[in-house]
Design a protein around this motif. Structure first.
Motif, PDB file in Angstrom:
ATOM      1  N   SER A  58       0.828  -1.318   0.004  1.00 54.34           N
ATOM      2  CA  SER A  58      -0.067   0.186  -0.092  1.00 54.34           C
ATOM      3  C   SER A  58       0.817   1.231  -0.017  1.00 54.34           C
ATOM      4  N   ILE A  59       1.883   1.001   0.777  1.00 57.51           N
ATOM      5  CA  ILE A  59       2.783   2.235   0.931  1.00 57.51           C
ATOM      6  C   ILE A  59       3.483   2.573  -0.443  1.00 57.51           C
ATOM      7  N   ALA A  60       3.937   1.695  -1.188  1.00 58.52           N
ATOM      8  CA  ALA A  60       4.562   1.643  -2.530  1.00 58.52           C
ATOM      9  C   ALA A  60       3.689   2.224  -3.371  1.00 58.52           C
ATOM     10  N   GLU A  61       2.180   1.775  -3.307  1.00 56.05           N
ATOM     11  CA  GLU A  61       1.429   2.425  -4.375  1.00 56.05           C
ATOM     12  C   GLU A  61       1.028   3.964  -4.147  1.00 56.05           C
ATOM     13  N   LEU A  67       4.500  10.603  -6.348  1.00 58.65           N
ATOM     14  CA  LEU A  67       5.576  10.935  -7.357  1.00 58.65           C
ATOM     15  C   LEU A  67       5.012  11.464  -8.507  1.00 58.65           C
ATOM     16  N   TRP A  68       3.881  10.762  -8.956  1.00 61.78           N
ATOM     17  CA  TRP A  68       3.079  11.440 -10.274  1.00 61.78           C
ATOM     18  C   TRP A  68       2.587  12.709 -10.104  1.00 61.78           C
ATOM     19  N   TYR A  69       2.131  12.984  -9.010  1.00 63.44           N
ATOM     20  CA  TYR A  69       1.402  14.380  -8.743  1.00 63.44           C
ATOM     21  C   TYR A  69       2.762  15.325  -8.497  1.00 63.44           C
ATOM     22  N   VAL A  70       3.774  14.949  -7.942  1.00 61.04           N
ATOM     23  CA  VAL A  70       5.036  15.898  -8.041  1.00 61.04           C
ATOM     24  C   VAL A  70       5.545  16.151  -9.204  1.00 61.04           C
ATOM     25  N   ALA A  71       5.766  15.411 -10.380  1.00 59.97           N
ATOM     26  CA  ALA A  71       6.093  15.320 -11.748  1.00 59.97           C
ATOM     27  C   ALA A  71       5.066  16.403 -12.027  1.00 59.97           C
TER      28      ALA A  71
END
Length: 295
Positions: A58-61, A67-71
């Motif tokens: 769950s943490i990895a997801e 990370l997607w939102y940061v990018a």
């Protein structure tokens, strides 16, 4: 996969590609939401302990979503995620990576006056005695080096006894651990006059006022934190402000970790000095140490 490639491919799945309005608020709210989910997952782990077996998955997801939102936010603000990551690593290494300290040594660096005549260099090893004299309801402090009085008689210049009359300890600590102290150079008459520009800029009034300002600024912070007793790390905003104040001087190459070390070492000596109402400071600029003795 590197950050640039990830940022490029993440852009392909963006459903709100405009660069203002909803385009910016979506990744900002998305990051906040995913952090909330992370906390909820951690709460489940605390509650269910070993029975919650999907914690790492769950943490990895959730980290992937963050990370997607940061990018996505970086793309819309025309920022390069690879540059952001590199800058962050430089900043955190300067702040926290104390190279060699685990082996009991500090990283080597040249002192700022290395190429100047010996009479314009700060002594590599020396001691300064602080003598307190009672004066009415207050006290004054006199500094002695090599049998000579240096500087002016100092009081706290305050309504209450807060020990600031011993604050030259801080300047000596900057000299010992940073190799930089315009105030100490002036006290010891070690200004670099053979180079008029260095004498004016690095050893002149503006540099000295900046150093005094840093001393007063840190003292105000220290008063709110038990004068740094049992404190192992300083607030990063404090260190960042000091870096900004010194950006135009030679000491700008010293890291936040260097400043933190110098400040904490100085306050360790200052506390002993204040408690004993005087004493001697011993400095070693080669090994970058400052120590206290009561004699």
């Amino acid at each position: 996969m590197d950050f640039r490639e990830y940022q490029r491919r993440a852009r392909e799945t963006d459903q709100t590609p405009d660069t203002d309005g909803d385009g910016l608020i979506v990744p900002l709210l998305g990051m906040a939401g995913e952090v909330g989910t992370l906390l909820a997952d951690y709460k489940k782990r605390l509650r269910d302990r070993d029975t919650y077996r999907l914690f790492k998955e769950s943490i990895a997801e959730e980290l992937g979503d963050i990370l997607w939102y940061v990018a996505n936010l970086a793309t819309k603000l025309d920022l390069d995620l690879d540059d952001i990551a590199a800058f962050n690593l430089r900043k955190t290494r300067e702040r926290w990576l104390h190279v060699g300290e685990k082996q009991g040594r500090l990283p080597f660096y040249l002192l700022f006056d290395e190429q100047f005549p010996p009479e314009e260099q700060l002594p590599r090893k020396f001691s300064v005695k602080f003598s307190q004299e009672k004066q009415g309801s207050g006290a004054t402090v006199v500094l002695t080096w090599d049998g000579q009085t240096i500087g002016n008689r100092l009081t706290d210049n305050a309504y209450v006894d807060d020990g600031y009359r011993f604050h030259d300890v801080f300047h000596l600590s900057y000299a010992a651990l940073l190799g930089w102290s315009p105030v100490t150079r002036k006290l010891m008459q070690r200004k670099r006059k053979s180079n008029p520009k260095v004498d004016e800029v690095e050893d002149g009034g503006r540099a000295g006022v900046t150093e005094e300002g840093i001393s007063a600024y840190v003292f105000s912070y220290a008063k709110d934190h038990s004068f740094l007793r049992n404190v192992g790390a300083l607030d990063y905003e404090l260190l960042r402000t000091i870096k900004r104040l010194t950006a135009s001087f030679e000491v700008n190459i010293r890291s936040p970790a260097d400043w933190e070390r110098a400040i904490l070492a100085g306050y360790q000596v200052w506390r002993k000095m204040r408690e004993s109402e005087g004493g001697t400071v011993h400095l070693d600029l080669v090994n970058r140490t400052i120590a206290y003795s009561s004699e």
